[in-house]
Design a protein around this motif. Structure first.
Motif, PDB file in Angstrom:
ATOM      1  N   SER A 252       0.835  -1.199   0.000  1.00  0.00           N
ATOM      2  CA  SER A 252       0.000   0.000   0.000  1.00  0.00           C
ATOM      3  C   SER A 252       0.869   1.249   0.000  1.00  0.00           C
ATOM      4  O   SER A 252       2.004   1.242   0.489  1.00  0.00           O
ATOM      5  CB  SER A 252      -0.908   0.029   1.238  1.00  0.00           C
ATOM      6  N   LEU A 253       0.307   2.311  -0.541  1.00  0.00           N
ATOM      7  CA  LEU A 253       0.901   3.640  -0.475  1.00  0.00           C
ATOM      8  C   LEU A 253      -0.229   4.644  -0.348  1.00  0.00           C
ATOM      9  O   LEU A 253      -1.352   4.396  -0.819  1.00  0.00           O
ATOM     10  CB  LEU A 253       1.714   3.957  -1.736  1.00  0.00           C
ATOM     11  N   ARG A 254       0.082   5.797   0.267  1.00  0.00           N
ATOM     12  CA  ARG A 254      -0.870   6.894   0.287  1.00  0.00           C
ATOM     13  C   ARG A 254      -0.222   8.130  -0.312  1.00  0.00           C
ATOM     14  O   ARG A 254       0.805   8.612   0.162  1.00  0.00           O
ATOM     15  CB  ARG A 254      -1.350   7.202   1.709  1.00  0.00           C
ATOM     16  N   LEU A 255      -0.829   8.617  -1.362  1.00  0.00           N
ATOM     17  CA  LEU A 255      -0.381   9.841  -2.000  1.00  0.00           C
ATOM     18  C   LEU A 255      -1.107  11.036  -1.401  1.00  0.00           C
ATOM     19  O   LEU A 255      -2.279  10.935  -1.027  1.00  0.00           O
ATOM     20  CB  LEU A 255      -0.631   9.793  -3.504  1.00  0.00           C
ATOM     21  N   SER A 256      -0.397  12.146  -1.337  1.00  0.00           N
ATOM     22  CA  SER A 256      -0.979  13.399  -0.862  1.00  0.00           C
ATOM     23  C   SER A 256      -0.776  14.477  -1.912  1.00  0.00           C
ATOM     24  O   SER A 256       0.206  14.454  -2.656  1.00  0.00           O
ATOM     25  CB  SER A 256      -0.319  13.846   0.444  1.00  0.00           C
TER      26      SER A 256
ATOM     27  N   ALA B 269      -9.119   8.600 -10.189  1.00  0.00           N
ATOM     28  CA  ALA B 269     -10.183   8.880  -9.219  1.00  0.00           C
ATOM     29  C   ALA B 269     -10.440  10.377  -9.163  1.00  0.00           C
ATOM     30  O   ALA B 269      -9.554  11.172  -9.498  1.00  0.00           O
ATOM     31  CB  ALA B 269      -9.795   8.368  -7.842  1.00  0.00           C
ATOM     32  N   ALA B 270     -11.634  10.744  -8.718  1.00  0.00           N
ATOM     33  CA  ALA B 270     -11.976  12.160  -8.574  1.00  0.00           C
ATOM     34  C   ALA B 270     -13.065  12.327  -7.537  1.00  0.00           C
ATOM     35  O   ALA B 270     -13.852  11.401  -7.279  1.00  0.00           O
ATOM     36  CB  ALA B 270     -12.430  12.750  -9.901  1.00  0.00           C
ATOM     37  N   VAL B 271     -13.081  13.522  -6.951  1.00  0.00           N
ATOM     38  CA  VAL B 271     -14.120  13.842  -5.975  1.00  0.00           C
ATOM     39  C   VAL B 271     -14.352  15.348  -5.997  1.00  0.00           C
ATOM     40  O   VAL B 271     -13.429  16.132  -6.224  1.00  0.00           O
ATOM     41  CB  VAL B 271     -13.695  13.367  -4.560  1.00  0.00           C
TER      42      VAL B 271
ATOM     43  N   SER C  84      -9.783   0.363 -13.522  1.00  0.00           N
ATOM     44  CA  SER C  84      -8.582  -0.375 -13.157  1.00  0.00           C
ATOM     45  C   SER C  84      -8.214  -0.216 -11.680  1.00  0.00           C
ATOM     46  O   SER C  84      -7.410  -0.996 -11.160  1.00  0.00           O
ATOM     47  CB  SER C  84      -7.411   0.072 -14.033  1.00  0.00           C
ATOM     48  N   VAL C  85      -8.784   0.759 -10.991  1.00  0.00           N
ATOM     49  CA  VAL C  85      -8.430   0.978  -9.586  1.00  0.00           C
ATOM     50  C   VAL C  85      -9.617   0.783  -8.651  1.00  0.00           C
ATOM     51  O   VAL C  85      -9.446   0.783  -7.423  1.00  0.00           O
ATOM     52  CB  VAL C  85      -7.826   2.382  -9.364  1.00  0.00           C
ATOM     53  N   LYS C  86     -10.784   0.626  -9.199  1.00  0.00           N
ATOM     54  CA  LYS C  86     -11.996   0.516  -8.384  1.00  0.00           C
ATOM     55  C   LYS C  86     -11.882  -0.652  -7.413  1.00  0.00           C
ATOM     56  O   LYS C  86     -11.482  -1.747  -7.793  1.00  0.00           O
ATOM     57  CB  LYS C  86     -13.202   0.340  -9.313  1.00  0.00           C
ATOM     58  N   GLY C  87     -12.215  -0.401  -6.165  1.00  0.00           N
ATOM     59  CA  GLY C  87     -12.155  -1.441  -5.139  1.00  0.00           C
ATOM     60  C   GLY C  87     -10.815  -1.556  -4.448  1.00  0.00           C
ATOM     61  O   GLY C  87     -10.704  -2.218  -3.406  1.00  0.00           O
ATOM     62  N   ARG C  88      -9.788  -0.890  -5.003  1.00  0.00           N
ATOM     63  CA  ARG C  88      -8.454  -0.946  -4.394  1.00  0.00           C
ATOM     64  C   ARG C  88      -7.971   0.428  -3.935  1.00  0.00           C
ATOM     65  O   ARG C  88      -7.220   0.514  -2.961  1.00  0.00           O
ATOM     66  CB  ARG C  88      -7.449  -1.528  -5.399  1.00  0.00           C
TER      67      ARG C  88
ATOM     68  N   TYR D  75      -6.017  13.172  -1.013  1.00  0.00           N
ATOM     69  CA  TYR D  75      -5.295  11.928  -0.787  1.00  0.00           C
ATOM     70  C   TYR D  75      -5.735  10.855  -1.775  1.00  0.00           C
ATOM     71  O   TYR D  75      -6.846  10.877  -2.297  1.00  0.00           O
ATOM     72  CB  TYR D  75      -5.558  11.410   0.632  1.00  0.00           C
ATOM     73  N   LEU D  76      -4.840   9.899  -1.969  1.00  0.00           N
ATOM     74  CA  LEU D  76      -5.191   8.688  -2.708  1.00  0.00           C
ATOM     75  C   LEU D  76      -4.575   7.519  -1.950  1.00  0.00           C
ATOM     76  O   LEU D  76      -3.361   7.338  -1.953  1.00  0.00           O
ATOM     77  CB  LEU D  76      -4.688   8.722  -4.151  1.00  0.00           C
ATOM     78  N   GLN D  77      -5.426   6.762  -1.276  1.00  0.00           N
ATOM     79  CA  GLN D  77      -4.987   5.559  -0.588  1.00  0.00           C
ATOM     80  C   GLN D  77      -5.012   4.409  -1.591  1.00  0.00           C
ATOM     81  O   GLN D  77      -6.058   4.112  -2.159  1.00  0.00           O
ATOM     82  CB  GLN D  77      -5.902   5.250   0.596  1.00  0.00           C
ATOM     83  N   MET D  78      -3.854   3.792  -1.787  1.00  0.00           N
ATOM     84  CA  MET D  78      -3.731   2.731  -2.777  1.00  0.00           C
ATOM     85  C   MET D  78      -3.385   1.425  -2.061  1.00  0.00           C
ATOM     86  O   MET D  78      -2.321   1.314  -1.441  1.00  0.00           O
ATOM     87  CB  MET D  78      -2.634   3.090  -3.789  1.00  0.00           C
TER      88      MET D  78
END
Length: 120
Positions: free
Chosen positions: A17-21, A49-51, A63-67, A80-83
């Protein structure tokens, strides 16, 4: 002057896992949508992703949904993006972006990117 500064990239093994800021500055973003894009080596940039900065249901690329999980801290002006469950195919430069709601991403603001490398 608007600035988007990403951090948190690095190298990780598959399954990790990684978290981007992304720290945003230079204006208020209440009318903006914030997002993450990525560009794998030798490929085109793709949506991750977007919000809406004001809140609401986020959207994700297939490709990233659910992860991956996108979130924001309005008080810190940070996105943030929690991966999780990272795969080698997640290797890419990850970009933070901000666009006025309803506008095209190409007209928005972009960060410089942060490298994520996932090894098998």
């Amino acid at each position: 002057q608007v600035q988007l500064v990403e951090s948190g990239g690095g190298s990780v093994q598959a399954g990790g896992s990684l978290r981007l800021s992304c720290v945003a500055s230079g204006r208020t973003f209440n009318q903006y949508v914030m997002g993450w894009f990525r560009q794998p080596p030798g490929k085109e940039r793709e949506f991750a992703a977007a919000v809406d900065w004001r809140g609401g249901v986020p959207s994700y690329g297939d490709s990233v949904k659910g992860r991956f999980t996108i979130s924001r801290d309005v008080a810190k002006n940070t996105l943030y993006l929690q991966m999780n469950s990272l795969l080698p195919e997640d290797t890419a430069v990850y970009y933070c972006a901000a666009v006025r709601a309803g506008a095209m991403w190409s007209s928005g603001y972009w960060g410089q990117g942060t490298q994520v490398t996932v090894s098998s």
